[in-house]
Design an enzyme around this catalytic site. Structure first.
Site, PDB file in Angstrom:
ATOM      1  N   GLU A 299      59.770 -32.316  25.520  1.00 58.35           N
ATOM      2  CA  GLU A 299      58.655 -31.711  26.250  1.00 58.35           C
ATOM      3  C   GLU A 299      58.448 -30.253  25.835  1.00 58.35           C
ATOM      4  O   GLU A 299      57.339 -29.740  25.871  1.00 58.35           O
ATOM      5  CB  GLU A 299      58.933 -31.802  27.761  1.00 58.35           C
ATOM      6  N   HIS A 328      77.946 -50.491  17.319  1.00 56.48           N
ATOM      7  CA  HIS A 328      77.727 -51.932  17.210  1.00 56.48           C
ATOM      8  C   HIS A 328      76.267 -52.288  17.451  1.00 56.48           C
ATOM      9  O   HIS A 328      75.939 -53.444  17.712  1.00 56.48           O
ATOM     10  CB  HIS A 328      78.634 -52.661  18.211  1.00 56.48           C
ATOM     11  N   LYS A 441      48.622 -37.610  34.434  1.00 55.15           N
ATOM     12  CA  LYS A 441      48.780 -37.332  35.872  1.00 55.15           C
ATOM     13  C   LYS A 441      47.420 -37.397  36.558  1.00 55.15           C
ATOM     14  O   LYS A 441      47.269 -37.981  37.634  1.00 55.15           O
ATOM     15  CB  LYS A 441      49.342 -35.918  36.073  1.00 55.15           C
TER      16      LYS A 441
END
Ligand code: PA5
Length: 471
Positions: A299, A328, A441
């Site tokens: 950010e 793995h 938003k």
């Protein structure tokens, strides 16, 4: 103290995929750029959005610690559960601290082994998760014995506001007029929607200080309160942060850990084709610290425009991985896939406990494990991975924790925060804003029917017109 071994980022280890050591020469351009940025950071520290740098130091530190301890003291013994309501910078630091500094079984323990309430940080509005946490609190102690710590600087964040509204209603139904005693809010001391609610409803509050953005707030009451409630040594946390800050004041690149970290990652990311930055702790306790780092690095640095307004599309993609688990899962890609990553390994010299591997199985192929320990195996795996990455010419570095304790976690937090400030300067971007977060938003507000945002319903519908491209 925390150290960074960066030898594997240099060309003498990883060839043309690494940085020419001459670039780090004290008389070279890199060192002089860092010296200039160090002077710049010294001149801006404690001002504007760099007031987070004051958090580990008096008078800010003693003011915050005093307030946190007073509220924690008032809550002591009253609560079995603590639910933190917040998201992004108002949650990730809390989660990281709990996971680094308390055992993974903390919430399953009984007092006195568990020194404070169970702690749940609900950083999302997934109804199944939120509902399950509330159910558990009702079953274990009930709402009366549950403290809700709502953290929102603005009070405008839809996710936290929704969580808060649900909790407020439940508490007031269950507890009547005294329900506010079960809420501690961390919010702006003077302004904002949450401030107004707290003033009206007389909740206990702690400050999100001015000039401290969400992702730089973990060492403020945002992170300190839940940590203190759960028995974490917040003094040691701040001591570690202060010590790292002191180390990062020197203009000498080779002696300044945050400057070196930023310089290596920016250089590798912009000039050597390595824009993907993995953080891979070889310790489960530090895995969620890597989550906290992801927000900070993404950010702060992911910006379309630089400070002059030129389009630059800056930024790096932070990735978290866990050693040895992801050996793995991911290491195949990291060694043989695109050479576009810098891999930050993290190791712990002395684990809080170790578990011996017993002798006596008597199987020849497994005899090498007999008499060793899990800690020794994990650290051998880290060293082996480091070796394997170098063999594939993959740049990597190692951050070494002597131990995972509050002091060294404080150093780590401070290291990355200051490195982010340097990286912002090196990239020429504002590390403290997040303009691209706003559109989503606002569109959410529109889709949820908030006054003044109705136009987004039409805009979203016109952009996302249904098509037959669905299988
Ligand atoms: O880093 C940030 O600024 C964000 O992640 C915010 O912390 C997040 O959006 C929550 O904001 P607020 O504390 O205002 O609810």
């Amino acid at each position: 103290m925390l150290t960074i071994d960066y030898a594997n980022c240099l060309s003498d280890r990883v060839g043309s995929h690494g940085i020419d050591p001459a670039v780090l020469d004290p008389a070279g351009p890199g060192a002089s750029a860092i010296a200039a940025h160090t002077r710049s950071l010294a001149s801006t520290r404690g001002t504007g959005w760099e007031r987070w740098r004051d958090l580990p130091f008096d008078p800010v530190r003693s003011d915050h610690v005093g307030q946190v301890r007073r509220v924690a003291q008032a809550c002591a013994g009253k609560f079995e559960n603590m639910v933190v309501l917040g998201i992004g910078g108002s949650a990730l630091g809390n989660i990281a601290l709990q996971s680094a500094l308390n055992p993974p079984t903390y919430n399953l323990m009984d007092p006195p082994a568990r020194p404070g309430p169970r702690v749940f940080v609900v950083d999302n509005v997934d109804p199944a998760t939120f509902g399950a946490v509330l159910d558990l609190c009702e079953q274990r102690g009930g709402l009366k014995r549950t403290l809700f710590n709502v953290i929102s600087k603005s009070g405008e964040t839809a996710e936290t506001a929704a969580q808060f509204m649900i909790v407020r209603e439940m508490l007031s139904k269950a507890l009547g007029a005294t329900y506010g005693e079960n809420i501690v809010a961390v919010t702006d001391p003077a302004k904002g929607t949450m401030r107004a609610i707290c003033d009206k409803e007389k909740f206990a509050t702690l400050p999100v200080p001015d000039g401290v953005g969400g992702r730089f707030s973990v060492l403020s009451p945002v992170g300190l309160f839940s940590a203190a409630m759960a028995g974490i040594d917040i003094g040691a946390l701040l001591d570690g942060a202060a010590a790292m800050d002191q180390r990062c004041r020197t203009e000498t690149l080779a002696a300044n850990p945050a400057a070196m970290l930023a310089f290596l990652l920016v250089e590798l990311g912009t000039n050597l084709g390595k824009p993907n930055h993995v953080l891979m702790p070889y310790a489960n306790s530090l895995y969620l610290m890597a989550d906290w780092y992801r927000q900070l690095w993404a950010e702060s640095l992911g910006k379309r425009a630089d400070v002059r307004g030129d389009t630059v599309f800056a930024g790096f993609t932070p990735i978290k991985a866990l050693g040895a688990t992801d050996q793995h899962s991911q290491i195949q890609l990291y060694r043989e896939g695109p050479n576009d990553k810098v891999i930050g390994l993290m190791e712990v010299q002395e684990f809080s406990r170790d578990v011996p591997i017993p002798r006596g199985l008597g199987v020849k192929n497994l005899a090498y494990l007999e008499g060793s320990t899990l800690g020794k195996l994990l650290n051998a795996e880290k060293r082996a991975t480091e070796f394997a990455l170098v063999e594939s010419l993959r740049p990597n570095f190692t951050i070494t924790f002597p131990r995972v304790d509050a002091y060294h976690v404080g150093e780590f937090i401070s290291l990355w925060q200051i490195a982010t400030a340097y990286a912002g300067l090196l990239l020429g971007v504002d590390a403290y804003d997040q303009p691209a977060v706003e559109l989503g938003k606002q569109a959410t507000f529109g889709l949820m029917g908030r006054d003044g945002f109705e136009s987004f319903q039409k805009e979203v519908a016109e952009t996302l017109v249904p098509t037959d491209r669905r299988v």
